[in-house]
Structures are given as structure tokens and as C-alpha cells.
Design an enzyme around this catalytic site. Structure first.
Site, PDB file in Angstrom:
ATOM      1  N   ASP A  82       0.838  -1.200   0.000  1.00 16.57           N
ATOM      2  CA  ASP A  82       0.000   0.000   0.000  1.00 16.57           C
ATOM      3  C   ASP A  82       0.873   1.251   0.000  1.00 16.57           C
ATOM      4  OD1 ASP A  82       0.646  -0.838   2.756  1.00 16.57           O
ATOM      5  OD2 ASP A  82      -0.477   0.943   3.351  1.00 16.57           O
ATOM      6  N   GLU A 146      -0.074  -0.813   5.741  1.00 18.14           N
ATOM      7  CA  GLU A 146       0.978  -0.291   6.610  1.00 18.14           C
ATOM      8  C   GLU A 146       0.845   1.206   6.820  1.00 18.14           C
ATOM      9  OE1 GLU A 146       5.041   1.208   7.720  1.00 18.14           O
ATOM     10  OE2 GLU A 146       3.735   1.744   6.042  1.00 18.14           O
TER      11      GLU A 146
END
Length: 451
Positions: A82, A146
Site C-alpha cells: 500500500d 501499513e
């Protein structure tokens, strides 16, 4: 001469471009896609690449996944797919285009953290192709959340035991063995001055705000009340710092800065500081604006009276990453990185006593500290020296990596000493030479630690 073959590097570059072209900014959840369609598609693509290489893979319900190589005790390499949101302006290449220009590969996530995890995957592939038989199970774990609270790793850890030791390719070279504690909070700075209809800015607290604005009722009369001769002369500063617009009913004050990672706010230029300096000229003595000014005044909490430091990790940092008006009150999203010897509870007590403001914790991570004489740290420092020819000491930083999810973990790359800080910034990029060098470092580190 690099140990990474031309074929490995060429294949890796093409694979990374494919991964960069998937937008993995967190979006609305869908069935089987907890962090949005883009994140799920990217995870599927990454694991499919690994399967094509002959590795065993596991998709943890769209939250995270892993790639296994070998058997035995597990050694972890932990990264993420991400990325943080992209500013609308300033990119010279498509942030999701995976474009190569003047020897650099551009794209959101090329350093944080798609580039490094693809690099580690292809380092594992070359080792496998060479017939390397690891003494441990090498497990490359990739998460999909994250940047927004670690929901991916929390879920994964409930399903799969985490390795006892490993590294995260999501920091700096040579080795990061100290990571400050992280506390994300929303602070209620108080009631907005009468006439402030809107105030907004920022998308994530862990990004230095590059733009924010306030809408003020009253049009040009506001400027006259402030004693200014004309709207364009109300505030001083660089011409690009502020844009003032008056339509007869409202004044719109827009402040501009420079994005950076929230753990290193000193490398950015926070637009919030400029906005509240401007609002102070319009609302002198207002308590809410004064408090906001103090919060934004410096990057270390000194003006606010909450500064902390120690000899291991250095100074605490404070980043204002988000501004919102809620029910007529100013809410500020803060990213605070505090020293390893300090307790989060002590920080919050100081903040409450100094500001008198209510706050809500929106996320936090405990500090990380692995002593310099630990075998993991010593081995990675030796790998760095053997590959680059440079002796270096381990680092203490404010960044938060998956390394702190392990009983014994450190961060290893991808940013080299002296490189421009472009993580979380416009035009995130990496030179092809550095991309190849980091792959050689990951190849050598995995081989040395698992032989």
C-alpha cells in the site's frame, strides 16, 4: 561487478513497473478486499509473480500475504504494497505510470515500499535459480495497510505466527536499530473564531501537509478590520506561500508547503504553519488560533512545551498532518514520534497539562531498540560494508517499520546515506543504479543470514 545478473534486474524492473501501475492508496472495503480493490489486485499480482517463480505463497484473506523459500526456522522479510495518497500537482511523471526518465524510475511506492519488496522477491529468485539451499525458511511477508494503521499486520499475526527475527526493507541503509515510538492523535484545539466557515488540509497524519485552507466570512471587510490596506498586502512571506481570494462574501486563504514523511517533518515545509500565521493577523489573541500556532511553530514540540529527547534516539518530532472543522471546532491530526526511553503515557500527560485540550489516540506503535552488538545488526552492517565498501554505524530514526512487529527486527534500506528524501513526496523516484545496488544488498543479506 554486481552479483545481480542483467536478466534478474531486467525482469525485476518490468515486474516493478507492473506493480507500480496499480493504485494502492487505501479505498473503500469490498468483500474479500479489506483495503480496496487496488490493494487486493496488487497483492494478487505480487503473489502470482512469486508462484510463477516456483515459490509457495499464501494470501491471508486480502489483508496480507507471504512467499516462502526453504524449510526450517522462519526468517522474516517484512514490507508492504500500500502507498500514501498522491498530491494533485507537481508530478513530472504519472505517479502510477512506472515511468523511467533520465535514469530514474518514478512512481508512488517505488521506495516506500513496492520497490524494495519486489527487489527482495527477485533477490530470492536469483538465489533459488543459483541452487542456494537456505538453512532457514525465508518468508517474505507483504501487507496492504501499513500506511493507515497496520490493520493488515494485526490480522495476519492472528492467523500466522510471526517470525522471531528478520528485517524490513522499509527504512534506510546501512541499518536502523532504533525506531522512536509513534503516537497519532486528534487534538481538539477549541472553538474556531466567529466567521471561520471552513478549515481543512491534509489526508494522512504521517505526511507533512503541502496545502491547506480556511474560508472566512466577511469578504474584503475582514482585511479592513485587520488594518491592511489591500487583500494582497495583508500577509507577508514568499509569493508562493499563500493565495488570497475574496469574492465579496468570503475570503479564502490557501497556504502551500512541501510534503515529506511525517517522521522527518524537518525535510518538508508544513503549510499549516503558514495558514495559522495568516489567521493570527486576522484574529489576534484568539485562543484557538494561538494554540494552533504553538502546535505548528516548530517540529520538536518545543514551543508547545512537550519536547523530549534521549541519547539513543534523539529529539521527539511533531507533525501536523491533518486539519478539520468539526461542529465549529478545530481538530488537528498530529503524528508524534517520541524517544525510546520515554513512555507514551508521559507524553500524553505533558500534552494535556500544556494545552488543556481534549485528544483522542487514533494509532500508536511502541518504540524499537535492538542493541548495536546484536548478531543481526552486526551481520547487516558487515553486508553493507562488503557490498558498498563503506563502513557505517546503525541509525536511530522516527520512522515506523514492520521490524517492530518482531521480537528481534531491524530496518535495512532502501534509502542510501546522502540520498534526497523523496519518500511520501511528490516525484518519489529511485535511480536505476541504486535500485540495482539495493537488490545486491538484499541478495547478499538474505544469503548471509540464511546460509
Amino acid at each position: 561487478m554486481s552479483v545481480i545478473t542483467d536478466k534478474t534486474f531486467g525482469d525485476m524492473l518490468a515486474a516493478l513497473q507492473k506493480i507500480l501501475r496499480v493504485n494502492t492508496v487505501k479505498s473503500a472495503a469490498e468483500p474479500g478486499k479489506p483495503f480496496g480493490a487496488g490493494n487486493a489486485a496488487c497483492l494478487d499480482a505480487f503473489l502470482a509473480m512469486a508462484e510463477d517463480m516456483g515459490f509457495e505463497t499464501y494470501n491471508c484473506d486480502g489483508y496480507a500475504g507471504h512467499v516462502d523459500f526453504g524449510d526450517g526456522e522462519t526468517f522474516g522479510v517484512l514490507g508492504h504494497l500500500d502507498v500514501v495518497p498522491v498530491a494533485d500537482k507537481g508530478w513530472t511523471c504519472d505517479p502510477f505510470g512506472g515511468e523511467i526518465k533520465d535514469g530514474f524510475l518514478y512512481g508512488r511506492g517505488v521506495l516506500d515500499d513496492k520497490g524494495p519488496v519486489v527487489s527482495c522477491l527477485f533477490a530470492m529468485k536469483q538465489l533459488k535459480d543459483e541452487g542456494f539451499r537456505p538453512s532457514k525458511k525465508i518468508r517474505l511477508i507483504v501487507g496492504c495497510d501499513e500506511e493507515s494503521g497496520w490493520g493488515c499486520m494485526d490480522y495476519y499475526a492472528r492467523k500466522v505466527p510471526l517470525p522471531k527475527t528478520g528485517f524490513s526493507p522499509d527504512g534506510d541503509f546501512p541499518v536502523i536499530n532504533v525506531e522512536k515510538g509513534v503516537c497519532h492523535i486528534n487534538i481538539d484545539a477549541g472553538a474556531l473564531p466567529s466567521g471561520v466557515k471552513e478549515i481543512s488540509g491534509g489526508q494522512r497524519v504521517n505526511i507533512v501537509m503541502d496545502e491547506c485552507r480556511a474560508v472566512i466570512e466577511g469578504g474584503v471587510s475582514v482585511y479592513k478590520q485587520s488594518g491592511a490596506a489591500a487583500p494582497e498586502k495583508t500577509f507577508s512571506g514568499k509569493k508562493s506561500d499563500l493565495r488570497l481570494e475574496a469574492d465579496g462574501k468570503n475570503v479564502i486563504v490557501t497556504a502551500f508547503g512541501k510534503a515529506a514523511h511525517g517522521s522527518t517533518p524537518e525535510f518538508g515545509d508544513n503549510a499549516a504553519k503558514k495558514l495559522f500565521a495568516a489567521l493570527s493577523a486576522l484574529f489576534p489573541g484568539d485562543k484557538t488560533i494561538s494554540l494552533a500556532n504553538a502546535v505548528c511553530a516548530d517540529y520538536y514540540g518545543e514551543t508547545l512545551g512537550i519536547a523530549m529527547s534521549d541519547g539513543v534516539s534523539g529529539k521527539m518530532t511533531v507533525n501536523v498532518g491533518r486539519l478539520r472543522a468539526e461542529n465549529g471546532r478545530l481538530v488537528m491530526g498530529l503524528d508524534i514520534r517520541y524517544p525510546v526511553s520515554c513512555a507514551q503515557s508521559d507524553l500524553l500527560k505533558k500534552l494535556s497539562a500544556t494545552t488543556g485540550a481534549a485528544y483522542k489516540i487514533t494509532g500508536s506503535h511502541k518504540p524499537l531498540y535492538v542493541p548495536e552488538d546484536n548478531p543481526l545488526v552486526k551481520t547487516l552492517l558487515d553486508v553493507y560494508k562488503s557490498v558498498t565498501g563503506e563502513a557505517a554505524a546503525p541509525l536511530a530514526v522516527g520512522g515506523a517499520t514492520y521490524a517492530r512487529a518482531l521480537p528481534c527486527g531491524v530496518a535495512f534500506g532502501p534509502v542510501f546515506p546522502g540520498d534526497e528524501k523523496v519518500i511520501h513526496e511528490t516525484n518519489e523516484r529511485v535511480s536505476l543504479d541504486k535500485l540495482r545496488l539495493m537488490t545486491e544488498l538484499y541478495y547478499t543479506a538474505i544469503k548471509r543470514l540464511c546460509m
